[in-house]
Design a protein around this motif. Sequence first.
Motif, PDB file in Angstrom:
ATOM      1  N   LYS A   1      31.799  32.486  47.101  1.00  0.00           N
ATOM      2  CA  LYS A   1      33.194  32.653  47.493  1.00  0.00           C
ATOM      3  C   LYS A   1      33.305  34.068  48.047  1.00  0.00           C
ATOM      4  CE  LYS A   1      34.842  29.629  43.855  1.00  0.00           C
ATOM      5  NZ  LYS A   1      35.602  29.529  42.621  1.00  0.00           N
ATOM      6  N   ARG A   2      34.104  34.228  49.086  1.00  0.00           N
ATOM      7  CA  ARG A   2      34.278  35.556  49.673  1.00  0.00           C
ATOM      8  C   ARG A   2      35.714  36.009  49.447  1.00  0.00           C
ATOM      9  NH1 ARG A   2      32.207  36.297  55.393  1.00  0.00           N
ATOM     10  NH2 ARG A   2      30.284  36.701  54.276  1.00  0.00           N
ATOM     11  N   THR A   3      35.851  37.248  48.998  1.00  0.00           N
ATOM     12  CA  THR A   3      37.180  37.821  48.807  1.00  0.00           C
ATOM     13  C   THR A   3      37.642  38.465  50.115  1.00  0.00           C
ATOM     14  OG1 THR A   3      36.403  40.010  48.128  1.00  0.00           O
ATOM     15  CG2 THR A   3      36.591  38.322  46.396  1.00  0.00           C
ATOM     16  N   GLU A   4      38.891  38.858  50.145  1.00  0.00           N
ATOM     17  CA  GLU A   4      39.461  39.480  51.339  1.00  0.00           C
ATOM     18  C   GLU A   4      38.731  40.769  51.718  1.00  0.00           C
ATOM     19  OE1 GLU A   4      43.750  41.297  52.451  1.00  0.00           O
ATOM     20  OE2 GLU A   4      43.772  39.298  51.535  1.00  0.00           O
ATOM     21  N   SER A   5      38.199  41.466  50.720  1.00  0.00           N
ATOM     22  CA  SER A   5      37.507  42.736  50.977  1.00  0.00           C
ATOM     23  C   SER A   5      36.133  42.538  51.604  1.00  0.00           C
ATOM     24  CB  SER A   5      37.343  43.510  49.673  1.00  0.00           C
ATOM     25  OG  SER A   5      36.388  42.858  48.852  1.00  0.00           O
ATOM     26  N   GLY A   6      35.605  41.301  51.520  1.00  0.00           N
ATOM     27  CA  GLY A   6      34.270  41.023  52.038  1.00  0.00           C
ATOM     28  C   GLY A   6      33.233  40.808  50.954  1.00  0.00           C
ATOM     29  N   LEU A   7      33.586  41.061  49.697  1.00  0.00           N
ATOM     30  CA  LEU A   7      32.696  40.801  48.579  1.00  0.00           C
ATOM     31  C   LEU A   7      32.472  39.298  48.466  1.00  0.00           C
ATOM     32  CD1 LEU A   7      31.406  41.877  45.802  1.00  0.00           C
ATOM     33  CD2 LEU A   7      33.495  40.971  44.811  1.00  0.00           C
ATOM     34  N   SER A   8      31.233  38.897  48.218  1.00  0.00           N
ATOM     35  CA  SER A   8      30.928  37.499  47.946  1.00  0.00           C
ATOM     36  C   SER A   8      30.373  37.401  46.535  1.00  0.00           C
ATOM     37  CB  SER A   8      29.901  36.956  48.946  1.00  0.00           C
ATOM     38  OG  SER A   8      30.456  36.923  50.242  1.00  0.00           O
ATOM     39  N   TYR A   9      30.706  36.305  45.870  1.00  0.00           N
ATOM     40  CA  TYR A   9      30.234  36.126  44.497  1.00  0.00           C
ATOM     41  C   TYR A   9      30.077  34.640  44.202  1.00  0.00           C
ATOM     42  CZ  TYR A   9      34.898  34.630  43.103  1.00  0.00           C
ATOM     43  OH  TYR A   9      36.072  33.935  42.978  1.00  0.00           O
ATOM     44  N   ILE A  10      29.272  34.346  43.180  1.00  0.00           N
ATOM     45  CA  ILE A  10      29.142  32.991  42.678  1.00  0.00           C
ATOM     46  C   ILE A  10      28.873  33.077  41.183  1.00  0.00           C
ATOM     47  CG2 ILE A  10      26.695  32.885  43.290  1.00  0.00           C
ATOM     48  CD1 ILE A  10      27.023  29.845  43.605  1.00  0.00           C
ATOM     49  N   VAL A  11      29.594  32.260  40.437  1.00  0.00           N
ATOM     50  CA  VAL A  11      29.352  32.127  39.007  1.00  0.00           C
ATOM     51  C   VAL A  11      28.431  30.927  38.853  1.00  0.00           C
ATOM     52  CG1 VAL A  11      30.395  31.704  36.750  1.00  0.00           C
ATOM     53  CG2 VAL A  11      31.611  33.094  38.439  1.00  0.00           C
ATOM     54  N   THR A  12      27.199  31.169  38.395  1.00  0.00           N
ATOM     55  CA  THR A  12      26.223  30.086  38.258  1.00  0.00           C
ATOM     56  C   THR A  12      26.203  29.494  36.850  1.00  0.00           C
ATOM     57  OG1 THR A  12      24.470  31.687  37.786  1.00  0.00           O
ATOM     58  CG2 THR A  12      24.729  30.967  40.087  1.00  0.00           C
ATOM     59  N   LYS A  13      26.745  30.229  35.881  1.00  0.00           N
ATOM     60  CA  LYS A  13      26.858  29.736  34.514  1.00  0.00           C
ATOM     61  C   LYS A  13      28.197  30.210  33.972  1.00  0.00           C
ATOM     62  CE  LYS A  13      24.872  30.215  29.890  1.00  0.00           C
ATOM     63  NZ  LYS A  13      23.939  31.012  29.078  1.00  0.00           N
ATOM     64  N   GLU A  14      29.006  29.266  33.554  1.00  0.00           N
ATOM     65  CA  GLU A  14      30.327  29.604  33.007  1.00  0.00           C
ATOM     66  C   GLU A  14      30.181  30.242  31.638  1.00  0.00           C
ATOM     67  OE1 GLU A  14      33.270  29.329  34.541  1.00  0.00           O
ATOM     68  OE2 GLU A  14      32.369  28.429  36.334  1.00  0.00           O
ATOM     69  N   GLY A  15      31.057  31.175  31.352  1.00  0.00           N
ATOM     70  CA  GLY A  15      31.074  31.826  30.049  1.00  0.00           C
ATOM     71  C   GLY A  15      32.255  31.342  29.238  1.00  0.00           C
ATOM     72  N   LYS A  16      32.594  32.092  28.215  1.00  0.00           N
ATOM     73  CA  LYS A  16      33.716  31.747  27.340  1.00  0.00           C
ATOM     74  C   LYS A  16      34.597  32.969  27.178  1.00  0.00           C
ATOM     75  CE  LYS A  16      31.129  28.315  24.761  1.00  0.00           C
ATOM     76  NZ  LYS A  16      30.620  27.885  23.479  1.00  0.00           N
ATOM     77  N   GLY A  17      35.825  32.706  26.857  1.00  0.00           N
ATOM     78  CA  GLY A  17      36.745  33.804  26.585  1.00  0.00           C
ATOM     79  C   GLY A  17      37.553  34.192  27.807  1.00  0.00           C
ATOM     80  N   ASP A  18      38.373  35.211  27.600  1.00  0.00           N
ATOM     81  CA  ASP A  18      39.260  35.682  28.652  1.00  0.00           C
ATOM     82  C   ASP A  18      38.486  36.383  29.752  1.00  0.00           C
ATOM     83  OD1 ASP A  18      41.484  34.755  27.256  1.00  0.00           O
ATOM     84  OD2 ASP A  18      41.753  36.669  26.199  1.00  0.00           O
ATOM     85  N   MET A  19      39.061  36.347  30.938  1.00  0.00           N
ATOM     86  CA  MET A  19      38.494  37.079  32.062  1.00  0.00           C
ATOM     87  C   MET A  19      38.814  38.563  31.874  1.00  0.00           C
ATOM     88  SD  MET A  19      37.023  34.694  33.613  1.00  0.00           S
ATOM     89  CE  MET A  19      36.501  35.267  35.207  1.00  0.00           C
ATOM     90  N   PRO A  20      37.913  39.423  32.292  1.00  0.00           N
ATOM     91  CA  PRO A  20      38.163  40.862  32.130  1.00  0.00           C
ATOM     92  C   PRO A  20      39.291  41.340  33.036  1.00  0.00           C
ATOM     93  CG  PRO A  20      36.155  40.479  33.377  1.00  0.00           C
ATOM     94  CD  PRO A  20      36.636  39.143  32.918  1.00  0.00           C
ATOM     95  N   LYS A  21      39.879  42.453  32.653  1.00  0.00           N
ATOM     96  CA  LYS A  21      40.931  43.079  33.449  1.00  0.00           C
ATOM     97  C   LYS A  21      40.753  44.591  33.363  1.00  0.00           C
ATOM     98  CE  LYS A  21      44.132  42.458  29.601  1.00  0.00           C
ATOM     99  NZ  LYS A  21      43.380  41.650  28.707  1.00  0.00           N
ATOM    100  N   LYS A  22      41.595  45.302  34.055  1.00  0.00           N
ATOM    101  CA  LYS A  22      41.503  46.756  34.031  1.00  0.00           C
ATOM    102  C   LYS A  22      41.528  47.235  32.580  1.00  0.00           C
ATOM    103  CE  LYS A  22      43.488  50.875  36.061  1.00  0.00           C
ATOM    104  NZ  LYS A  22      44.454  51.429  37.002  1.00  0.00           N
ATOM    105  N   GLY A  23      40.579  48.081  32.239  1.00  0.00           N
ATOM    106  CA  GLY A  23      40.467  48.596  30.880  1.00  0.00           C
ATOM    107  C   GLY A  23      39.481  47.824  30.022  1.00  0.00           C
ATOM    108  N   SER A  24      39.052  46.643  30.492  1.00  0.00           N
ATOM    109  CA  SER A  24      38.068  45.868  29.727  1.00  0.00           C
ATOM    110  C   SER A  24      36.727  46.591  29.728  1.00  0.00           C
ATOM    111  CB  SER A  24      37.860  44.479  30.339  1.00  0.00           C
ATOM    112  OG  SER A  24      39.010  43.685  30.201  1.00  0.00           O
ATOM    113  N   LYS A  25      36.066  46.570  28.570  1.00  0.00           N
ATOM    114  CA  LYS A  25      34.723  47.136  28.458  1.00  0.00           C
ATOM    115  C   LYS A  25      33.756  45.964  28.596  1.00  0.00           C
ATOM    116  CE  LYS A  25      33.666  50.762  26.143  1.00  0.00           C
ATOM    117  NZ  LYS A  25      33.416  51.788  25.139  1.00  0.00           N
ATOM    118  N   MET A  26      32.870  46.040  29.581  1.00  0.00           N
ATOM    119  CA  MET A  26      31.926  44.961  29.860  1.00  0.00           C
ATOM    120  C   MET A  26      30.503  45.441  29.626  1.00  0.00           C
ATOM    121  SD  MET A  26      33.508  43.194  33.264  1.00  0.00           S
ATOM    122  CE  MET A  26      32.542  41.700  33.001  1.00  0.00           C
TER     123      MET A  26
END
Length: 170
Positions: free
Chosen positions: A57-82
């Motif tokens: 999938k391509r975002t408006e900025s030009g970044l492309s990404y694909i999730v090949t394995k789904e995870g669990k839990g909430d999606m991260p947001k600003k301030g999330s520690k990953m």
Amino acid sequence: MYDIEVVEVLTKAQYEALMHKLEDKQRKMFDVRSAQQFDTDKKHINDYALLHRLKVKRTESGLSYIVTKEGKGDMPKKGSKMTFHYDGMLLSDRVFDATKDKLPKTVTLGDEKLMSGWEEGLKYFNAGSEGYLLIPSKLALGSMPLEENEKVIVPPHSVLIYHIQIVDVK
């Protein structure tokens, strides 16, 4: 000894106007080159995704990404520690950096210490998920090479590919 010929004498206002004109010309040339590089990067990303059978999938900025394995839990947001493992590769699939055999990387989204492509792309991955970020050069290192021990390991204007495995999101 110097031989100097005065061609023209400018007032301060004339000089400033000339400098603004030159700056505008350079800015326009930079913008044209940046747009050309971005088009080239998008083509390279499309070719890489096609070659590796990645439905990105391509975002408006030009970044492309694909999730090949789904995870669990909430999606991260600003301030999330990953915390995550990654392999950083060039379009040739040559790995230039990885956390394999090391501790995973831990970052905080929104702390402005990450390259733009990671900052934007990591938000699509929750704990336990895996996938790829395909980052155009303008969201990565841009015109700066990455050097290690006086050797260039990432050339300027490189598209960066990251295979990521998210360990935890807090």
